[in-house]
Design an enzyme around this catalytic site. Structure first.
Site, PDB file in Angstrom:
ATOM      1  N   SER A  28       0.885  -1.067  -0.038  1.00  0.00           N
ATOM      2  CA  SER A  28       0.007   0.120  -0.016  1.00  0.00           C
ATOM      3  C   SER A  28       0.820   1.208  -0.005  1.00  0.00           C
ATOM      4  O   SER A  28       0.567   2.274  -0.767  1.00  0.00           O
ATOM      5  CB  SER A  28      -0.823  -0.022   1.219  1.00  0.00           C
ATOM      6  OG  SER A  28      -1.381   1.262   1.431  1.00  0.00           O
ATOM      7  N   GLU A 174      -9.952  -6.775  13.392  1.00  0.00           N
ATOM      8  CA  GLU A 174      -9.863  -6.843  11.914  1.00  0.00           C
ATOM      9  C   GLU A 174     -10.301  -7.757  11.222  1.00  0.00           C
ATOM     10  O   GLU A 174     -10.185  -8.056  10.146  1.00  0.00           O
ATOM     11  CB  GLU A 174      -7.966  -6.800  11.549  1.00  0.00           C
ATOM     12  CG  GLU A 174      -7.247  -5.544  12.203  1.00  0.00           C
ATOM     13  CD  GLU A 174      -7.583  -4.327  11.325  1.00  0.00           C
ATOM     14  OE1 GLU A 174      -7.394  -4.377  10.321  1.00  0.00           O
ATOM     15  OE2 GLU A 174      -7.633  -3.251  12.025  1.00  0.00           O
ATOM     16  N   HIS A 250      -1.457  -8.410   9.117  1.00  0.00           N
ATOM     17  CA  HIS A 250      -2.541  -9.364   9.450  1.00  0.00           C
ATOM     18  C   HIS A 250      -1.844 -10.780   9.121  1.00  0.00           C
ATOM     19  O   HIS A 250      -1.049 -11.403   8.578  1.00  0.00           O
ATOM     20  CB  HIS A 250      -3.649  -9.341   8.370  1.00  0.00           C
ATOM     21  CG  HIS A 250      -4.533  -8.102   8.584  1.00  0.00           C
ATOM     22  ND1 HIS A 250      -4.950  -7.449   7.479  1.00  0.00           N
ATOM     23  CD2 HIS A 250      -4.947  -7.359   9.651  1.00  0.00           C
ATOM     24  CE1 HIS A 250      -5.600  -6.259   7.890  1.00  0.00           C
ATOM     25  NE2 HIS A 250      -5.606  -6.420   9.074  1.00  0.00           N
ATOM     26  N   CYS A 371      -7.301 -11.658   0.918  1.00  0.00           N
ATOM     27  CA  CYS A 371      -8.119 -10.507   1.386  1.00  0.00           C
ATOM     28  C   CYS A 371      -9.417 -10.187   0.776  1.00  0.00           C
ATOM     29  O   CYS A 371     -10.474  -9.516   1.306  1.00  0.00           O
ATOM     30  CB  CYS A 371      -7.246  -9.164   0.982  1.00  0.00           C
ATOM     31  SG  CYS A 371      -5.693  -9.131   2.018  1.00  0.00           S
TER      32      CYS A 371
END
Length: 448
Positions: A28, A174, A250, A371
């Site tokens: 990201s 999350e 994660h 994801c």
């Protein structure tokens, strides 16, 4: 009664962009400010859904969020018409506008934690929307997420929905990105595996030094209580803080599980041996045979895993009992990762086949195959109670592809986010989408 693991994939939203908003997510941040292609991103995701459907897997769709989130900007003091709110935010606080335009809801592994009816005290499938409070741009998702999930799984005899946990650091949640489930059959009682990065109240647990640990032990425990899970049906494990500091934000970036199998990196967890023993013991008590596949660091480094998203893959059970691994194209491009996968599938072990998908648009923003999907184990009765409009079929694939082609831009830069026309395009598209998916009014602009 037959049971299935249904993958509900997130449909990439019209404002898919590379804002670099997720500190700790290497992809990201490294692609921040590049121009994106929302149309290509959505079509790549739909192609994966179609392929899994055609392979015989149950496949569903989860709608994106309304973006830009004008209501969120209003709560931060921007006023006037919707166009004026966007224009003022672009002039005075561009980072807030970028955050309000994030299409990160495409990664629905973070949407919620799901427990199937075979595990819960009341015999219903339970959903808890994730608060995602570690990052502002994701913390604004859960109200709409809850409405969308409620419209998809509306039958109260079969489904129970819980609000997100308190939006404070101590209960950072999350969702399913840090949760998986092991079982012999999807319709039988299993063991739910919660992975946390830190404890909010117990300083005996080490914490990462560079990047934040997003999931707390306390959040995982709260979700287990809300879902009515038995103590003997739950295992908690701590993520290795050193791998968090290497970009493993994660657990689904360093491990993936399905059925009776855990596929994980050697450095993924703390106290790995005791954790594996607990999983094996608890799964055996409900008739399962826990098995693990450890990827040694000598074959694949943590850096290789983060760059290729080897573990952010889908591990799927085939009718013959073997496993299929769905990986992004980046795994094939990484020499060490691809060599490992070739040796893995040729060894006659549990994972027999690897299929590669082009998900470049999602990968550049930090999300791979795992994801993009929320797993929901359902028996035949529960599957029949799901809103049929969200279950992937060839006609639905055709409708969604045409919808994307009609409404999505093929290039989006940060400056484009300041265009008030983008909001109108997004709302027009989503209004039509709710009709295609038969969701009813789920977006703020449809309700207010």
């Amino acid at each position: 009664m037959k049971s299935y693991e249904v993958n509900f994939d997130g449909l990439v939203g019209p404002t898919h962009n590379y804002g670099g908003l997720s500190y700790g997510n290497v992809a990201s941040q490294s692609n921040s400010q590049q121009s994106s292609n929302p149309k290509e991103a959505a079509l790549q995701g739909l192609a994966k859904m179609k392929a899994l459907m055609e392979m015989g897997f149950q496949q569903g769709v989860l709608a994106p969020q309304e973006r830009p989130d004008v209501a969120a900007l209003r709560r931060l003091g921007f006023s006037g018409t919707d166009a004026q709110v966007i224009e003022r935010a672009a002039k005075e606080a561009m980072p807030l506008l970028v955050a309000s335009c994030s299409a990160s809801s495409m990664w629905v592994a973070n949407a919620a934690t799901v427990s199937p009816s075979a595990d819960t005290a009341d015999g219903r499938v339970h959903f808890t929307a994730a608060n995602l409070n570690c990052k502002y741009h994701r913390s604004i998702e859960h109200p709409t997420t809850s409405r969308v999930l409620g419209a998809m799984f509306a039958n109260q005899q079969n489904f129970a929905h819980h609000a997100a946990l308190p939006a404070v650091a101590q209960f950072g949640d999350e969702g399913a990105a840090n949760h998986t489930r092991f079982c012999r059959e999807y319709g039988e009682a299993g063991v739910e595996f919660f992975v946390f990065g830190r404890s909010a109240f117990d300083n005996r647990f080490p914490a990462p030094q560079k990047y934040p640990a997003r999931q707390t032990l306390e959040a995982s425990q709260a979700v287990a209580r809300l879902h009515g899970l038995r103590d003997e049906g739950v295992v908690y494990a701590q993520q290795n803080p050193n791998v968090i500091d290497q970009g493993v934000f994660h657990n689904d970036v360093i491990a993936v599980g399905n059925g009776e199998v855990l596929f994980y990196h050697e450095d993924a967890f703390l106290d790995t041996e005791s954790m594996l023993a607990e999983l094996q013991s608890k799964l055996a008590k409900v008739g399962g045979n826990f098995q693990s596949v450890c990827v040694p660091r000598s074959a694949v480094t943590v850096d290789d895993a983060v760059r290729s998203y080897l573990f952010n893959s889908q591990l799927l059970s085939r009718p013959d009992g073997s496993m299929l691994l769905i990986v992004p194209q980046e795994c094939q491009a990484n020499e060490r990762v691809w060599a490992y996968l070739q040796s893995l599938t040729s060894s006659g072990g549990l994972i027999r086949e690897v299929k590669v998908f082009d998900l470049k648009q999602s990968m550049q923003n930090g999300g791979g195959p795992a994801c993009l999907r929320l797993r929901v184990a359902l028996n035949e009765t529960e599957l029949a109670a799901v809103n049929p409009g969200v279950i992937m079929t060839p006609p639905l694939y055709g409708s969604l592809t045409a919808w994307v082609e009609k409404h999505y831009r093929d290039r989006l830069s940060e400056t484009d986010l300041a265009d008030p026309q983008l909001l109108l395009e997004c709302r027009t598209a989503l209004d039509e989408l709710t009709q295609i998916l038969k969701l009813g009014a789920v977006y703020p602009f449809q309700i207010n």
